[in-house]
Design a protein around this motif. Structure first.
Motif, PDB file in Angstrom:
ATOM      1  N   TRP A  74      12.440  40.664 -26.406  1.00  0.00           N
ATOM      2  CA  TRP A  74      13.352  40.291 -25.318  1.00  0.00           C
ATOM      3  C   TRP A  74      13.185  41.217 -24.117  1.00  0.00           C
ATOM      4  O   TRP A  74      13.076  40.755 -22.979  1.00  0.00           O
ATOM      5  CB  TRP A  74      14.799  40.337 -25.808  1.00  0.00           C
ATOM      6  N   THR A  83      22.034  36.834 -21.009  1.00  0.00           N
ATOM      7  CA  THR A  83      21.319  36.641 -22.285  1.00  0.00           C
ATOM      8  C   THR A  83      21.750  35.336 -22.950  1.00  0.00           C
ATOM      9  O   THR A  83      21.821  35.254 -24.182  1.00  0.00           O
ATOM     10  CB  THR A  83      21.474  37.832 -23.247  1.00  0.00           C
ATOM     11  N   PRO A 112      20.800  41.606 -27.079  1.00  0.00           N
ATOM     12  CA  PRO A 112      21.135  40.327 -26.446  1.00  0.00           C
ATOM     13  C   PRO A 112      22.237  39.645 -27.252  1.00  0.00           C
ATOM     14  O   PRO A 112      22.337  39.804 -28.475  1.00  0.00           O
ATOM     15  CB  PRO A 112      19.817  39.544 -26.517  1.00  0.00           C
TER      16      PRO A 112
END
Length: 553
Positions: free
Chosen positions: A78, A250, A536
């Motif tokens: 991520w 996110t 996230p």
């Protein structure tokens, strides 16, 4: 094949190189002699390297990884992917920033950079040379932006020019870059400052003048007017805002969906104002309540010292009950300090080497601008149980790699800060109905942010339209509302993270309570949220569910 621990260590070194001021602040001195590379070539290289890190992490099979290793893999994918996507937006081309730009923040950050050894002292000279290169490169990026029709908002460029003028006309011998931290034994401080002053005079100030000239001569004639401050008025801006929305929340929520959530939150807060209003200002009329909070001198501070002392008193109350709500508490403490620059309040994480604890700053440049009702909610957000617990606990974890200890996932971090403001109410920390009204006022600003940020950058709102909405739905004065809207205009998407993050953390908590019923333990929930560092929100949701299931069976 890479190991996740080895790759995580490599990635942390990459993060240090990309943000050397942050690295130095955390106690990583290997990059003390460098400053951020904002050149087009440097940006392209960083994007390519980040994409490679993401690909290498994705290539590591989940088989054989324990829970924390799987989280590290998910976080690395991520973070590296996000870094590449944000770099590819080329925001430096139109990113004049009078609020968080280097010309506004360097004087605040530099004195906080520890100088523990003669080697780090020597590196400060090269750091200032890096500052000079930064402004020269930034001027080049703005020239590229003008050529591509990608320019800053006019107010942002004009305010930045004013800041540069103030810097350039200040005495060289009193330059902000000469205010460095204490130097260790064996360092001739006077000689070091003389070296720094020569770099400032010969390199930094000419670079500032070059940047200023480009803004004035090249950028201002084509800068975006107040009617077009949003990203959708920049070529490629609509796609850029979608990327920023995903990054800062996110989530996969669209700007329109977020806009609607904001409107719903604003409406719910009106009900809560009406309920609390009679006890605070003698009326349940919401516009009258907001006007009283905004305009009644009795509800505002007049002395900077009182602001800081009130914040310190809130921290004392919070420390006293932390053990009832959290199983794990940070070893480092959190101090409160005044400042006259930067955001209205902000937190600095402890140094990784333990040389400095956490500290949050209250901007007291305009004491009358602080409502007495704002101090406690701000303190619980920035300090305890807000950012300090979240950030300090992460840094003190011993079973996760350094990049996760220092990761910053805005929706998680700011969502936790805003969650903490309401948690403080559950904890009985607010001292009066007026202080609780401050909690609602803080919520109003974060709810309005969902409306005005998406309004500006996705729906075509003008600067004035956004200011008027904030004035109508919060207690902010014209000056403060304008400053807030200007912040959202120059940092698209960031303002979405607070309320979206808080709502998601609340959803995760409510889901856990429904699953566990009488077995639900608030201390275990908070530990599950905080004891793996920033994540996230989608990853956090699954992690908390697994963690609590293991604890309660």
């Amino acid at each position: 094949m890479d190991s996740i621990s080895g790759l995580a260590d490599e990635y942390q070194q990459f993060r240090y190189r990309q943000n050397p001021m942050w690295a130095h602040m955390t106690g990583e001195y290997s990059v003390a002699g460098t400053y951020t590379d904002v050149s087009a070539a440097g940006e392209e290289a960083a994007v390519a390297e980040a994409r490679e890190f993401a690909a290498r992490a994705e290539a590591i099979a989940d088989d054989g990884l324990d829970e924390q290793e799987r989280l590290s893999r998910s976080m690395l994918v991520w973070d590296a992917t996000s870094t590449a996507e944000l770099g590819a937006l080329r925001s430096a081309e139109y990113g004049a920033n009078p609020i968080f730009g280097a010309q506004a923040s360097l004087g605040m950050f530099l004195p906080k950079l520890s100088i523990p050894t003669p080697e780090v002292a020597d590196a400060m000279v090269d750091k200032l040379r890096g500052v000079a290169s930064y402004f020269t490169d930034l001027a080049d990026r703005h020239r590229d932006g003008v050529a591509a029709g990608r320019t800053p908002a006019a107010f942002a460029a004009a305010d930045t020019i004013q800041q540069l003028d103030e810097w350039l006309t200040s005495p060289v011998g009193e330059d902000r870059l000469l205010r460095i931290a204490a130097t260790p034994d064996g360092v001739d401080r006077d000689a070091l400052v003389a070296q720094l002053q020569k770099v400032v005079e010969d390199e930094v100030r000419p670079a500032l003048a070059t940047y200023r000239a480009v803004l004035f001569d090249d950028v201002m004639p084509s800068a975006r007017a107040d009617e077009k401050v949003g990203l959708l008025h920049v070529p490629g801006g609509e796609e850029a805002y979608a990327t920023l929305t995903r990054y800062y929340t996110t989530t996969d929520l669209t700007p329109q969906e977020i806009h609607e959530i904001g409107l719903e939150q604003v409406a719910e807060l009106e009900r809560q104002y009406a309920e609390l209003g009679p006890a605070v200002v003698g009326t349940d009329d919401v516009p009258a309540i907001l006007a009283a909070l905004r305009d009644d001198p009795a509800l505002h501070h007049t002395d900077a010292d009182d602001i800081v002392e009130a914040s310190k008193a809130a921290m004392v109350k919070a420390r006293g009950v932390m053990g009832d709500w959290f199983g794990r508490l940070p070893q480092s403490d959190c101090e409160v300090e005044p400042t006259t620059s930067g955001a209205i309040a902000y937190y600095f994480r402890p140094a990784m080497d333990g040389s400095r604890g956490g500290v949050f700053f209250m901007n007291v440049s305009d004491p009358e601008g602080w409502g007495r009702y704002e101090i406690e909610s701000t303190s619980y957000h920035e300090g305890i149980p807000g950012h300090h617990l979240q950030i300090a606990i992460a840094q003190e974890l011993d079973d996760i790699p350094d990049f996760r200890k220092t990761a910053f996932v805005t929706a998680y971090s700011e969502g936790w800060g805003l969650y903490s403001e309401r948690l403080a109410d559950e904890m009985g920390l607010y001292g009066s109905a007026l202080d609780r009204m401050g909690m609602l006022a803080a919520d109003s600003m974060r709810a309005c942010r969902l409306v005005v940020d998406t309004g500006l950058h996705a729906l075509g709102w003008t600067r004035q339209q956004a200011i008027e909405y904030l004035l109508a739905n919060s207690e902010k004065s014209v000056g403060h509302a304008t400053a807030e809207i200007d912040r959202y205009a120059v940092t698209p998407g960031q303002a979405l993270s607070y309320m979206i993050g808080r709502l998601e953390i609340l959803r995760i908590r409510e889901a856990a309570q429904q699953r566990q019923g009488d077995r639900f333990d608030i201390k275990a929930f908070h530990d599950a949220v905080l004891e793996s560092g920033a994540l996230p929100l989608s990853v956090l949701s699954d992690h908390v569910a697994r963690r609590l299931a293991k604890l309660t069976g």
